[in-house]
Design a protein around this motif. Sequence first.
Motif, PDB file in Angstrom:
ATOM      1  N   THR A 186       0.503  -1.040   0.055  1.00 28.49           N
ATOM      2  CA  THR A 186       0.010  -0.400   0.080  1.00 28.49           C
ATOM      3  C   THR A 186       0.717   0.871   0.400  1.00 28.49           C
ATOM      4  O   THR A 186       1.953   1.188   0.343  1.00 28.49           O
ATOM      5  CB  THR A 186      -0.832  -0.188   1.149  1.00 28.49           C
ATOM      6  OG1 THR A 186      -0.007   0.053   2.462  1.00 28.49           O
ATOM      7  CG2 THR A 186      -1.804  -0.634   1.786  1.00 28.49           C
ATOM      8  N   ARG A 193      -5.301  -6.292   4.389  1.00 28.02           N
ATOM      9  CA  ARG A 193      -6.306  -6.327   3.176  1.00 28.02           C
ATOM     10  C   ARG A 193      -5.773  -6.582   1.918  1.00 28.02           C
ATOM     11  O   ARG A 193      -5.882  -7.192   1.261  1.00 28.02           O
ATOM     12  CB  ARG A 193      -7.784  -6.220   3.463  1.00 28.02           C
ATOM     13  CG  ARG A 193      -8.683  -7.071   2.678  1.00 28.02           C
ATOM     14  CD  ARG A 193     -10.120  -6.555   3.179  1.00 28.02           C
ATOM     15  NE  ARG A 193     -10.542  -5.170   2.462  1.00 28.02           N
ATOM     16  CZ  ARG A 193     -10.708  -4.297   3.482  1.00 28.02           C
ATOM     17  NH1 ARG A 193     -10.439  -5.226   4.929  1.00 28.02           N
ATOM     18  NH2 ARG A 193     -11.219  -3.154   3.297  1.00 28.02           N
ATOM     19  N   HIS A 194      -5.713  -5.219   1.930  1.00 33.73           N
ATOM     20  CA  HIS A 194      -5.044  -4.769   0.305  1.00 33.73           C
ATOM     21  C   HIS A 194      -3.759  -4.671   0.406  1.00 33.73           C
ATOM     22  O   HIS A 194      -3.323  -5.986  -1.440  1.00 33.73           O
ATOM     23  CB  HIS A 194      -5.063  -2.763   0.328  1.00 33.73           C
ATOM     24  CG  HIS A 194      -6.295  -2.345   0.581  1.00 33.73           C
ATOM     25  ND1 HIS A 194      -7.499  -2.756   0.190  1.00 33.73           N
ATOM     26  CD2 HIS A 194      -6.912  -1.033   0.805  1.00 33.73           C
ATOM     27  CE1 HIS A 194      -9.084  -2.185  -0.312  1.00 33.73           C
ATOM     28  NE2 HIS A 194      -8.072  -1.052   0.655  1.00 33.73           N
ATOM     29  N   ARG A 213      -4.059  -9.039  -0.443  1.00 35.15           N
ATOM     30  CA  ARG A 213      -5.010  -9.640  -2.048  1.00 35.15           C
ATOM     31  C   ARG A 213      -4.142  -9.491  -2.512  1.00 35.15           C
ATOM     32  O   ARG A 213      -3.730 -10.275  -3.563  1.00 35.15           O
ATOM     33  CB  ARG A 213      -5.917  -8.580  -1.735  1.00 35.15           C
ATOM     34  CG  ARG A 213      -7.359  -9.317  -0.616  1.00 35.15           C
ATOM     35  CD  ARG A 213      -8.346  -8.334  -1.233  1.00 35.15           C
ATOM     36  NE  ARG A 213      -9.929  -9.035  -0.731  1.00 35.15           N
ATOM     37  CZ  ARG A 213     -10.578  -8.374  -0.585  1.00 35.15           C
ATOM     38  NH1 ARG A 213     -10.719  -7.275  -0.729  1.00 35.15           N
ATOM     39  NH2 ARG A 213     -11.525  -8.370   0.382  1.00 35.15           N
ATOM     40  N   ALA A 214      -3.173  -8.194  -2.351  1.00 37.14           N
ATOM     41  CA  ALA A 214      -2.633  -7.688  -4.139  1.00 37.14           C
ATOM     42  C   ALA A 214      -1.615  -8.776  -4.380  1.00 37.14           C
ATOM     43  O   ALA A 214      -0.845  -9.390  -5.628  1.00 37.14           O
ATOM     44  CB  ALA A 214      -1.769  -6.258  -3.607  1.00 37.14           C
ATOM     45  N   ASN A 273       4.437   4.328  -3.788  1.00 35.69           N
ATOM     46  CA  ASN A 273       4.198   4.458  -2.461  1.00 35.69           C
ATOM     47  C   ASN A 273       4.898   5.026  -1.914  1.00 35.69           C
ATOM     48  O   ASN A 273       4.585   4.636  -0.322  1.00 35.69           O
ATOM     49  CB  ASN A 273       4.164   2.530  -2.618  1.00 35.69           C
ATOM     50  CG  ASN A 273       2.946   1.211  -3.045  1.00 35.69           C
ATOM     51  OD1 ASN A 273       1.853   1.957  -3.380  1.00 35.69           O
ATOM     52  ND2 ASN A 273       3.995   0.912  -3.839  1.00 35.69           N
ATOM     53  N   MET A 295      -8.280  -2.570   6.750  1.00 38.16           N
ATOM     54  CA  MET A 295      -7.879  -2.552   5.976  1.00 38.16           C
ATOM     55  C   MET A 295      -6.586  -2.452   4.552  1.00 38.16           C
ATOM     56  O   MET A 295      -6.386  -3.522   3.642  1.00 38.16           O
ATOM     57  CB  MET A 295      -8.785  -0.642   5.776  1.00 38.16           C
ATOM     58  CG  MET A 295      -9.206  -0.739   3.928  1.00 38.16           C
ATOM     59  SD  MET A 295      -6.968   0.652   3.083  1.00 38.16           S
ATOM     60  CE  MET A 295      -7.482   1.909   4.163  1.00 38.16           C
ATOM     61  N   LEU A 296      -5.615  -2.118   5.445  1.00 37.13           N
ATOM     62  CA  LEU A 296      -4.545  -1.639   4.567  1.00 37.13           C
ATOM     63  C   LEU A 296      -3.826  -3.379   4.678  1.00 37.13           C
ATOM     64  O   LEU A 296      -3.564  -3.927   3.862  1.00 37.13           O
ATOM     65  CB  LEU A 296      -3.207  -0.897   5.837  1.00 37.13           C
ATOM     66  CG  LEU A 296      -3.117   0.782   5.573  1.00 37.13           C
ATOM     67  CD1 LEU A 296      -2.774   1.329   6.396  1.00 37.13           C
ATOM     68  CD2 LEU A 296      -4.071   1.018   4.235  1.00 37.13           C
TER      69      LEU A 296
END
Length: 379
Positions: free
Chosen positions: A12, A27-28, A31-32, A166, A24-25
């Motif tokens: 992220t 998860r992102h 998933r990536a 990033n 949330m971070l």
Amino acid sequence: MRDVFVSGTGLTPFKKYEAGSGRMLGRHAGRAALLDAGIDFAAVEAVYGGSALPNSPRAIYLARELGMTGVPVHHVTNASASGLAAMHDAWLAIASGLHEVVLVIGYDAPEATGSAEMAIAAQGFAPPVSLFSMWANRRAQEVGTTERHLALVAAKNWNYAAGNPNALRQPTETVTVEKVLGSRLIAAPITSMMCTPWGDGAGAAVLMSAEMLARTRGASPYVAKISASVSNTEVYEDGLILEGAIIGSATITGAGAQAALTIAGVGPKDLDVVQVHDAFAVEEIVYCEQIGLSVPGETEELLERGAFGPGSREKFGLAEVSTDGGLIARGHASGGTGLAQVHETLRRFRNHGDQVGLVQLVGVGGVCYTQIFTRGKRK
């Protein structure tokens, strides 16, 4: 011990997020990394989460964002080195034959108001910049390091960050040595542009055995083999500062790097790309020497000639260092930093053709992790 590969990574942006953004971070980033590796969370056999701050969410809560499949979830904390510590433990889990696929998430984003500075102060440590100001002043006396040499490191890393979407610091024009020297003085001779900005963020990596790698198809044919992973702590020596110190002697990095290079069967001059704990510009100079890229008294001259920056391998036979901006410009998300280093190493393997990379982080109390990666390709 079995071979272990990084088959995919995710990251992220590093910046300041609202309190409570950690899940949330994670998860992102997770998933990536799974998408990059070409697998679903259902294929993951264990999760290792690395975070440094006590008010960041525990790893179990990040894992639940990706799925509830009954896999073991391990929470690893070892100060700024927490991300690489989680990588190390995950590597051991696959190398030993315990697992075939492991997801590692390195992150820090407080659930409530707080900061890394507050966490460090609560442990009784002096502000980090005070210690590294002493490093810089001592080095000035011993080998003649000047403020300009520190600024050369910082400017290089800021300019690397300009190409990293990033990065926390993203300059819109070339950063000059003069601009770095003209920034606010924090602790002589260190100015604000020579210091890392604390931030939040998350990175993730999917680790696989060779057998699992052969059965998957990721976003890229290129992967990173973990050729060595070393964890070490300080050895007592005369003059070692203990009370209130973030870390003591820089030789902790030299010991870890030498061990990792020996295990991997490579030398310092074989390295194409290196990421270090450059929270303050003087650290990068010292760690380059500890890794063996240069020797005291030579590093400053090399910096003046452009070594360790773009084209360093071709011009000097030396690795490029802090190619994503490093802690100075990419930022320092504590637990997320180690995974950012791994992400950048894999990116360099894929986009620049680098063959061998080294990552290094130290942490409060005197811990050090060093990992060496070699470029591999899916069969």
